[in-house]
Design a protein around this motif. Sequence first.
Motif, mmCIF file in Angstrom:
data_model
loop_
_atom_site.group_PDB
_atom_site.id
_atom_site.type_symbol
_atom_site.label_atom_id
_atom_site.label_comp_id
_atom_site.label_asym_id
_atom_site.label_seq_id
_atom_site.Cartn_x
_atom_site.Cartn_y
_atom_site.Cartn_z
ATOM 1 N N LEU A 110 32.458 48.918 57.351
ATOM 2 C CA LEU A 110 32.323 49.471 55.908
ATOM 3 C C LEU A 110 33.803 49.285 55.403
ATOM 4 C CD1 LEU A 110 30.839 50.479 53.421
ATOM 5 C CD2 LEU A 110 31.445 52.689 54.342
ATOM 6 N N LEU A 111 33.679 48.655 54.044
ATOM 7 C CA LEU A 111 34.975 48.619 53.155
ATOM 8 C C LEU A 111 34.492 48.988 51.862
ATOM 9 C CD1 LEU A 111 37.711 47.962 52.805
ATOM 10 C CD2 LEU A 111 37.349 45.550 52.604
ATOM 11 N N GLN A 112 35.263 49.681 51.298
ATOM 12 C CA GLN A 112 34.906 50.038 49.751
ATOM 13 C C GLN A 112 36.195 49.353 48.819
ATOM 14 O OE1 GLN A 112 35.003 54.249 48.356
ATOM 15 N NE2 GLN A 112 32.765 54.061 47.511
ATOM 16 N N LEU A 113 35.845 48.815 47.890
ATOM 17 C CA LEU A 113 36.707 48.058 47.273
ATOM 18 C C LEU A 113 36.605 48.459 45.679
ATOM 19 C CD1 LEU A 113 35.808 44.322 48.786
ATOM 20 C CD2 LEU A 113 37.664 45.743 49.371
ATOM 21 N N SER A 114 37.353 48.059 44.852
ATOM 22 C CA SER A 114 37.358 48.093 43.634
ATOM 23 C C SER A 114 37.640 46.818 43.081
ATOM 24 C CB SER A 114 38.668 49.109 43.013
ATOM 25 O OG SER A 114 38.788 48.929 41.422
ATOM 26 N N ARG A 115 36.771 46.074 42.398
ATOM 27 C CA ARG A 115 36.859 44.789 41.884
ATOM 28 C C ARG A 115 38.110 44.806 40.660
ATOM 29 N NH1 ARG A 115 31.950 43.484 41.150
ATOM 30 N NH2 ARG A 115 31.329 45.530 40.030
ATOM 31 N N ASN A 116 38.397 45.738 39.913
ATOM 32 C CA ASN A 116 39.543 45.631 39.039
ATOM 33 C C ASN A 116 40.698 45.710 39.658
ATOM 34 O OD1 ASN A 116 37.518 45.263 36.923
ATOM 35 N ND2 ASN A 116 37.982 47.503 36.207
ATOM 36 N N ASP A 117 40.722 46.386 40.616
ATOM 37 C CA ASP A 117 42.065 46.541 41.553
ATOM 38 C C ASP A 117 42.439 45.400 42.117
ATOM 39 O OD1 ASP A 117 42.573 49.112 40.634
ATOM 40 O OD2 ASP A 117 41.851 50.111 42.549
ATOM 41 N N LEU A 118 41.515 44.589 43.045
ATOM 42 C CA LEU A 118 41.630 43.575 43.445
ATOM 43 C C LEU A 118 42.012 42.493 42.607
ATOM 44 C CD1 LEU A 118 38.656 43.101 46.183
ATOM 45 C CD2 LEU A 118 41.252 43.144 46.599
ATOM 46 N N ALA A 119 41.211 42.476 41.213
ATOM 47 C CA ALA A 119 41.654 41.463 40.270
ATOM 48 C C ALA A 119 43.227 41.576 39.964
ATOM 49 C CB ALA A 119 40.552 41.428 39.225
ATOM 50 N N THR A 120 43.535 42.768 39.688
ATOM 51 C CA THR A 120 44.966 42.841 39.119
ATOM 52 C C THR A 120 45.891 42.522 40.311
ATOM 53 O OG1 THR A 120 44.247 44.968 37.940
ATOM 54 C CG2 THR A 120 46.489 44.807 38.443
ATOM 55 N N PHE A 121 45.471 42.862 41.392
ATOM 56 C CA PHE A 121 46.573 42.601 42.742
ATOM 57 C C PHE A 121 46.620 40.975 42.915
ATOM 58 C CE2 PHE A 121 47.187 41.446 47.150
ATOM 59 C CZ PHE A 121 48.118 42.460 47.397
ATOM 60 N N PHE A 122 45.329 40.478 42.639
ATOM 61 C CA PHE A 122 45.563 38.733 42.674
ATOM 62 C C PHE A 122 45.810 37.955 41.292
ATOM 63 C CE2 PHE A 122 43.340 39.942 46.569
ATOM 64 C CZ PHE A 122 44.118 39.131 47.550
ATOM 65 N N SER A 123 45.962 38.880 40.422
ATOM 66 C CA SER A 123 46.140 38.175 39.014
ATOM 67 C C SER A 123 45.164 37.290 38.738
ATOM 68 C CB SER A 123 47.466 37.549 38.952
ATOM 69 O OG SER A 123 48.709 38.454 39.213
ATOM 70 N N CYS A 124 44.087 37.818 38.826
ATOM 71 C CA CYS A 124 42.859 36.727 38.641
ATOM 72 C C CYS A 124 41.703 37.666 37.694
ATOM 73 C CB CYS A 124 42.159 36.207 39.799
ATOM 74 S SG CYS A 124 41.355 37.649 40.856
ATOM 75 N N ALA A 125 40.917 37.004 37.257
ATOM 76 C CA ALA A 125 39.647 37.899 36.627
ATOM 77 C C ALA A 125 38.566 38.555 37.327
ATOM 78 C CB ALA A 125 38.923 36.549 35.887
ATOM 79 N N PRO A 126 38.295 39.505 37.120
ATOM 80 C CA PRO A 126 37.321 40.108 38.070
ATOM 81 C C PRO A 126 36.024 39.336 38.495
ATOM 82 C CG PRO A 126 37.773 41.731 36.293
ATOM 83 C CD PRO A 126 38.653 40.277 35.890
#
Length: 153
Positions: A21-37
Motif C-alpha cells: 500500500l502506498l498513499q500518494l497525493s496527486r498534487n504533491d507528485l505533480a508539483t514534484f515533477f513539475s507537471c499537471a495533475p
Amino acid sequence: MATISDVIEEFILKALADDDLLQLSRNDLATFFSCAPSQINYVLSTRFTPEKGFVIESKRGGGGCINLIRLNEDKGDVLKSIYDYLQEEGSLEYTKFLHILQRLVTDGMISKNEGELLKIAMSDKALANPLNMTKRLRAQMLKELVLNLSKRS
C-alpha cells in the motif's frame, strides 16, 4: 530517453518497494515533477492497472489523495482471474495482452524470454488472418496458456 510518464512510474514503484500500500497525493507528485495533475492520473490509470496487479482507490478532497494497492494473489488466483476475464471478454486487444503478459513475467509464472517470444507470436502481424479474428484468436491462445500454467503450479 525516458518520458515523464516512465520517470513517474519508476518513482512510484520505488516508493512502493516491497509494500502493498502506498498513499500518494496527486498534487504533491505533480508539483514534484513539475507537471499537471492529469499527467499523474494518466500514469496511474495506464501503468497501475488490475492487469498489472494494482488497484487504485481515489479519495476526493485533500489534494487528490490516492491509495495504490498491490494485489498479492496466489498464482492460482491470478491465473483464474485472467482466465475468467478472457472467458468473459472473448477477445483481447494486443495492449491488454501485453499488460497480462507483464504480470505473468513479474509474478514469475513465465520467464522474461518466454514473455518476449509470446509478444512476437501474439502480435497483430503474426496473427493476421483473412477472417479478421485476431483478437479472438489471441484470447483463445492465452486461455490455453493460462490453463497450461495452472497445471504447472
